[in-house]
Design a protein around this motif. Structure first.
Motif, PDB file in Angstrom:
ATOM      1  N   GLU A   1      34.432  28.557  69.394  1.00  0.00           N
ATOM      2  CA  GLU A   1      34.904  29.329  70.531  1.00  0.00           C
ATOM      3  C   GLU A   1      36.275  29.897  70.192  1.00  0.00           C
ATOM      4  O   GLU A   1      37.119  29.201  69.623  1.00  0.00           O
ATOM      5  CB  GLU A   1      34.999  28.457  71.780  1.00  0.00           C
ATOM      6  CG  GLU A   1      33.657  28.065  72.348  1.00  0.00           C
ATOM      7  CD  GLU A   1      33.794  27.288  73.644  1.00  0.00           C
ATOM      8  OE1 GLU A   1      34.877  27.309  74.269  1.00  0.00           O
ATOM      9  OE2 GLU A   1      32.797  26.663  74.032  1.00  0.00           O
TER      10      GLU A   1
ATOM     11  N   ALA B   1      35.386  35.569  76.780  1.00  0.00           N
ATOM     12  CA  ALA B   1      34.721  34.618  75.887  1.00  0.00           C
ATOM     13  C   ALA B   1      34.383  35.324  74.577  1.00  0.00           C
ATOM     14  O   ALA B   1      33.938  36.471  74.572  1.00  0.00           O
ATOM     15  CB  ALA B   1      33.463  34.077  76.539  1.00  0.00           C
TER      16      ALA B   1
ATOM     17  N   ASP C   1      32.990  34.187  70.462  1.00  0.00           N
ATOM     18  CA  ASP C   1      32.671  33.184  69.448  1.00  0.00           C
ATOM     19  C   ASP C   1      32.932  33.772  68.074  1.00  0.00           C
ATOM     20  O   ASP C   1      32.622  34.935  67.814  1.00  0.00           O
ATOM     21  CB  ASP C   1      31.198  32.770  69.519  1.00  0.00           C
ATOM     22  CG  ASP C   1      30.887  31.954  70.758  1.00  0.00           C
ATOM     23  OD1 ASP C   1      31.816  31.320  71.297  1.00  0.00           O
ATOM     24  OD2 ASP C   1      29.726  31.952  71.187  1.00  0.00           O
TER      25      ASP C   1
END
Length: 108
Positions: free
Chosen positions: A45, A96, A98
Motif C-alpha cells: 500500500e 489509495a 498500490d
C-alpha cells in the motif's frame, strides 16, 4: 472509489489503458524480461495524501484527462473540488495506491 469514478466520468482518451490493467504476471513482457528465471511480486500500500492543488495536479498529470485547453477542463476541476470537499480530512484527501514490486534472482 470516488476518485476512480471521477476519472471514468471525465477521461477524454478512452483508448489509453491504464498500466495496471495491462500487466498480467502470468505471461508476456514480465516473463520475457526475467527469463529464464521465474519471478515474484509483492504489493505494498502506498497511499497519496493530497491537498486541493495536489489533487488537481495529479489529475492533470494523466494523459487521458482533459487539459486546460479542453472545453471539459472546467467541469473536471469542479468535480475534483466537489470530491475534495466531500472526502477531505484536515485539508487532505487520501488516494489509495498500490505499488507492485517484481523481483527475481537473475543468473547473469
Amino acid at each position: 472509489r470516488a476518485y476512480e469514478e471521477l476519472i471514468e466520468r471525465h477521461r477524454v482518451d478512452h483508448s489509453v489503458e491504464r498500466v495496471r490493467n495491462l500487466v498480467n504476471i502470468e505471461s508476456g513482457p514480465l516473463k520475457d524480461f526475467f527469463a529464464p528465471s521465474s519471478f515474484d511480486m509483492r504489493t505494498f500500500e502506498n497511499p497519496q495524501l493530497l491537498d486541493r492543488t495536489g489533487l488537481a495536479d495529479r489529475l492533470g498529470s494523466s494523459s487521458y484527462m482533459p487539459t486546460p485547453s479542453d472545453s471539459s477542463y472546467g467541469e473536471l476541476l469542479l468535480s475534483a473540488n466537489e470530491l475534495f470537499d466531500a472526502h477531505q480530512e484536515d485539508g487532505k484527501v487520501r488516494i489509495a495506491h498500490d505499488t507492485h514490486v517484481y523481483f527475481a534472482e537473475l543468473n547473469v
